[in-house]
Design an enzyme around this catalytic site. Structure first.
Site, PDB file in Angstrom:
ATOM      1  CB  ALA A  81      -0.918  -0.015   1.221  1.00 30.70           C
ATOM      2  CG  PHE A 122       2.275   8.607   1.525  1.00 24.61           C
ATOM      3  CD1 PHE A 122       1.573   9.719   1.958  1.00 24.61           C
ATOM      4  CD2 PHE A 122       2.907   8.672   0.285  1.00 24.61           C
ATOM      5  CE1 PHE A 122       1.498  10.875   1.174  1.00 24.61           C
ATOM      6  CE2 PHE A 122       2.840   9.806  -0.504  1.00 24.61           C
ATOM      7  CZ  PHE A 122       2.132  10.908  -0.061  1.00 24.61           C
ATOM      8  CE  LYS A 151       5.874  -2.504   1.645  1.00 23.00           C
ATOM      9  NZ  LYS A 151       5.971  -1.296   2.484  1.00 23.00           N
ATOM     10  CD  GLU A 154       8.076   2.521   3.192  1.00 21.02           C
ATOM     11  OE1 GLU A 154       7.105   1.788   2.945  1.00 21.02           O
ATOM     12  OE2 GLU A 154       8.768   3.077   2.311  1.00 21.02           O
ATOM     13  NE  ARG A 155       6.480   7.528   2.216  1.00 22.74           N
ATOM     14  CZ  ARG A 155       6.645   8.280   1.146  1.00 22.74           C
ATOM     15  NH1 ARG A 155       7.243   9.448   1.262  1.00 22.74           N
ATOM     16  NH2 ARG A 155       6.224   7.898  -0.027  1.00 22.74           N
ATOM     17  CB  CYS A 158      -4.204   8.358  -7.072  1.00 24.43           C
ATOM     18  SG  CYS A 158      -5.758   7.574  -6.685  1.00 24.43           S
ATOM     19  CD  GLU A 196       1.100  11.112  -9.191  1.00 24.00           C
ATOM     20  OE1 GLU A 196       2.048  10.304  -9.105  1.00 24.00           O
ATOM     21  OE2 GLU A 196      -0.066  10.837  -8.852  1.00 24.00           O
TER      22      GLU A 196
HETATM   23  P1  NAD Z   1       5.388   4.489  -3.467  1.00 22.06           P
HETATM   24  O1  NAD Z   1       5.396   3.776  -4.761  1.00 22.06           O
HETATM   25  O2  NAD Z   1       6.564   5.251  -3.048  1.00 22.06           O
HETATM   26  O3  NAD Z   1       5.101   3.417  -2.287  1.00 22.06           O
HETATM   27  C1  NAD Z   1       4.069   2.464  -2.385  1.00 22.06           C
HETATM   28  C2  NAD Z   1       4.551   1.150  -1.781  1.00 22.06           C
HETATM   29  O4  NAD Z   1       5.595   0.614  -2.575  1.00 22.06           O
HETATM   30  C3  NAD Z   1       5.085   1.301  -0.375  1.00 22.06           C
HETATM   31  O5  NAD Z   1       4.569   0.244   0.399  1.00 22.06           O
HETATM   32  C4  NAD Z   1       6.587   1.245  -0.543  1.00 22.06           C
HETATM   33  O6  NAD Z   1       7.222   0.606   0.532  1.00 22.06           O
HETATM   34  C5  NAD Z   1       6.784   0.457  -1.809  1.00 22.06           C
HETATM   35  N1  NAD Z   1       7.881   0.980  -2.640  1.00 22.06           N
HETATM   36  C6  NAD Z   1       8.273   2.266  -2.784  1.00 22.06           C
HETATM   37  N2  NAD Z   1       9.263   2.380  -3.682  1.00 22.06           N
HETATM   38  C7  NAD Z   1       9.510   1.152  -4.121  1.00 22.06           C
HETATM   39  C8  NAD Z   1      10.424   0.615  -5.077  1.00 22.06           C
HETATM   40  N3  NAD Z   1      11.275   1.390  -5.744  1.00 22.06           N
HETATM   41  N4  NAD Z   1      10.415  -0.707  -5.291  1.00 22.06           N
HETATM   42  C9  NAD Z   1       9.557  -1.499  -4.646  1.00 22.06           C
HETATM   43  N5  NAD Z   1       8.667  -1.049  -3.728  1.00 22.06           N
HETATM   44  C10 NAD Z   1       8.650   0.245  -3.456  1.00 22.06           C
HETATM   45  O7  NAD Z   1       4.068   5.396  -3.476  1.00 22.06           O
HETATM   46  P2  NAD Z   1       3.632   6.460  -2.376  1.00 22.06           P
HETATM   47  O8  NAD Z   1       4.540   7.635  -2.458  1.00 22.06           O
HETATM   48  O9  NAD Z   1       3.451   5.799  -1.057  1.00 22.06           O
HETATM   49  O10 NAD Z   1       2.181   6.872  -2.917  1.00 22.06           O
HETATM   50  C11 NAD Z   1       1.953   7.910  -3.836  1.00 22.06           C
HETATM   51  C12 NAD Z   1       1.741   7.371  -5.228  1.00 22.06           C
HETATM   52  O11 NAD Z   1       0.677   6.432  -5.231  1.00 22.06           O
HETATM   53  C13 NAD Z   1       1.325   8.453  -6.218  1.00 22.06           C
HETATM   54  O12 NAD Z   1       1.984   8.238  -7.437  1.00 22.06           O
HETATM   55  C14 NAD Z   1      -0.174   8.221  -6.381  1.00 22.06           C
HETATM   56  O13 NAD Z   1      -0.720   8.668  -7.593  1.00 22.06           O
HETATM   57  C15 NAD Z   1      -0.246   6.744  -6.274  1.00 22.06           C
HETATM   58  N6  NAD Z   1      -1.575   6.297  -5.900  1.00 22.06           N
HETATM   59  C16 NAD Z   1      -2.330   5.693  -6.862  1.00 22.06           C
HETATM   60  C17 NAD Z   1      -3.622   5.303  -6.563  1.00 22.06           C
HETATM   61  C18 NAD Z   1      -4.473   4.650  -7.602  1.00 22.06           C
HETATM   62  O14 NAD Z   1      -5.453   4.008  -7.231  1.00 22.06           O
HETATM   63  N7  NAD Z   1      -4.137   4.767  -8.880  1.00 22.06           N
HETATM   64  C19 NAD Z   1      -4.138   5.498  -5.270  1.00 22.06           C
HETATM   65  C20 NAD Z   1      -3.313   6.117  -4.317  1.00 22.06           C
HETATM   66  C21 NAD Z   1      -2.031   6.504  -4.645  1.00 22.06           C
END
Ligand code: NAD
Length: 515
Positions: free
Chosen positions: A166, A168, A192, A195-196, A300, A400
């Site tokens: 998931a 943040f 999972k 982590e934030r 999002c 974005e």
């Molecule tokens: P993120 O990708 O940084 O983190 C999401 C999850 O992936 C976390 O659990 C994190 O631990 C893990 N993660 C982070 N970087 C990773 C990597 N390089 N390799 C593997 N795993 C990794 O996203 P975020 O900053 O927590 O959330 C914001 C993003 O989520 C924005 O781009 C937003 O548009 C998107 N979002 C999309 C939807 C949708 O339904 N389309 C909904 C909510 C958020």
């Protein structure tokens, strides 16, 4: 305001010179302290104070959690559907009774306003409520007499162990898109959280246990890349639900699929709102402001790009004035409309993208970068910001931003607006503001975006439908929640039976293909 950077993102256990609450793992029905030597700090985004710590679970802990899921699957998948339904009926009531508690944790760790945090829980709660209709949602199909004395029926069955990763920005809603649907179908789940913001998921897990979910049906691990890789690689995990950025989502889709798993990956967005000159002006301006700056733009489905068509561009000064009226403050302060961004890095990135727009020729109609929030000088605040004269080649349009920034483009016709949107790689959501039915119909048919609002700025479908972001905002075949969510977490078994009267018994082998 001078921004103080955080000291460190990662602490070694030998450096635990002060006490902060630690986030537990949830393994086999127990909330346990991790043995990890690697911990991450959790911050209050309004102050940047450390409010807790979260472990990067060890390989051994993750294996124990996955084994617990596998063990529990045997009995959970055989538990009657009515018993599973009863657990989720109790669960939805517990969530409803504790919305305020859940919202407090969200605001503390994520920063959004308390009212918005309640909305976050509420939209997840609706998915749990819908999961309670499982007795209808999981029905199979039957067709009698497909040939003489022969009938066919299908069962919809769980897959096994499923996992969720998931982001943040919705600490309640997005985990609740995942494990309740999977579990009510008879799967067990390895979650999972981000982590934030892990706190809300932990409270949701406690409530599910209190609602009667047996030990091992839900396990929770914490961490970053190693935890994600573990999920992508573990052979017992049959399906992965991911929501987050494109960088992580593409990676997880590739790695999980290569290992033979189903993967659904909801990713980033650039959502356009098209403002027609015949729209209801007052309504449209209010909707644009709410959808661009609510949750500090960290949704999002935030409407981060406005396209003013023809004469509607004359409304820009009013849009700016209305945006100025929003109050920027810590999420737990009364009257706050716009809370902080998740981290100093997110704030710096948003400010950088705003500056890049200015440098590339955009006009800064409203600048929220110097906002001063009394008493919260060290928080990650950016006030509502509006850039006009933006063109599609600018960085602030292409990326974005994920902050309280509205970029404005101007075109002469609806066709130009549609063509612009269809050229953008993302396809999460869009909205048109108009009072003309034919214009609305043309737009909904021609725009290539998975979720369309007509005078609805953030058209997130309710859980009886599915979340249908498309193109660069989604990888996979089957979307989250609704009928598609049930499909994602189930497989079909088709049974064909023949019951003949004794006098119709075959008298010789049938060697040709039955027709
Ligand atoms: P993120 O990708 O940084 O983190 C999401 C999850 O992936 C976390 O659990 C994190 O631990 C893990 N993660 C982070 N970087 C990773 C990597 N390089 N390799 C593997 N795993 C990794 O996203 P975020 O900053 O927590 O959330 C914001 C993003 O989520 C924005 O781009 C937003 O548009 C998107 N979002 C999309 C939807 C949708 O339904 N389309 C909904 C909510 C958020």
């Amino acid at each position: 305001m001078v921004h103080k950077p955080r000291k460190s993102g990662s602490w070694n256990c030998s450096e635990r010179w002060f006490y902060k609450p630690t986030t537990k793992l949830f393994i086999d029905g127990k909330f346990v302290e991790s043995n990890s030597s690697e911990w991450l700090d959790i911050y209050n985004p309004a102050t940047n104070e450390v409010v807790g710590r979260v472990p990067k679970a060890t390989q051994e802990e993750m294996l124990t959690a996955a084994e617990s899921c596998s063990r529990a699957f045997r009995s959970w998948s055989e538990t009657s559907i009515l018993s599973r339904q009863q657990i989720f009926l109790r669960y939805q009531q517990l969530i409803k009774d504790n919305i305020k508690e859940l919202a407090k944790i969200i605001t503390l760790e994520q920063g959004k306003t308390l009212a918005d945090a309640e909305g976050d829980v509420f939209r997840g709660l609706q998915v749990v409520e819908h999961a309670c209709s499982i007795t209808s949602l999981m029905l199979g199909e039957t067709l009698p007499s497909i040939t003489k004395d022969m009938d066919t029926h299908t069962y919809r069955l769980p897959l096994g162990v499923c996992a969720g990763i998931a982001p943040f920005n919705f600490p309640a809603m997005i985990p609740l898109w995942m494990f309740p649907i999977a579990m009510v179908c008879g799967n067990t789940y390895l979650m999972k959280p981000s982590e934030r913001v892990p706190g809300c998921t932990m409270l949701l897990a406690k409530m599910l246990q209190d609602a009667g979910a047996p030990d091992g049906t839900l396990n929770i691990i914490h961490g970053q890349h190693a935890a994600v890789n573990f999920i992508c690689d573990h052979p017992a995990i049959k399906a992965i639900s991911f929501v987050g950025s494109n960088q992580a989502g593409e990676y997880i889709y590739e790695r999980g699929s290569k290992n033979g798993k189903r993967v659904q990956s909801n990713m980033g967005a650039k959502n356009h709102g098209v403002v027609m000159p015949d729209a209801n002006k007052e309504n449209t301006i209010n909707q644009l402001v709410g959808a661009a700056f609510g949750a500090a733009g960290q949704r999002c489905m935030a409407l981060s790009t406005a396209i003013f068509v023809g004469e509607s561009r004359a409304w820009l000064p009013e849009l700016v004035e209305r945006s100025k009226s929003l109050r920027v403050n810590a999420g737990d302060q009364p009257g706050s409309d716009v809370g902080p961004l998740i981290s100093p890095e997110a704030k710096a990135r948003v400010e950088y993208l705003v500056q890049s727009g200015v440098d590339e020729g955009a006009k800064l109609l409203l600048d929220g970068r110097k906002v001063h929030v009394k008493g919260y000088e060290n928080g990650n605040f950016v006030g509502p910001t509006i850039l006009s004269n933006v063109t599609p080649n600018m960085k602030c349009y292409k990326e974005e931003i994920f902050g309280p920034v509205l970029v404005v483009l101007e075109v002469d016709t609806l066709d130009e607006a549609i063509s612009l949107i269809n050229r953008n790689p993302y396809g999460n959501g869009t909205a048109i503001f108009t009072t003309n039915g034919a214009t609305a119909r043309k737009y909904t048919h021609e725009v290539d975006v998975g979720q369309v609002g007509v005078n609805v700025p953030i058209p997130v479908p309710l859980p009886m439908f599915s979340f249908t972001g498309s193109r660069g905002s989604f990888r996979g075949d089957t979307n989250f929640y609704g009928k598609q969510g049930i499909q994602f977490y189930t497989q079909i078994k088709t049974v064909t039976s023949q019951w003949k009267a004794e006098d119709a018994t075959l008298t010789s082998p049938a060697v040709t293909m039955p027709t």
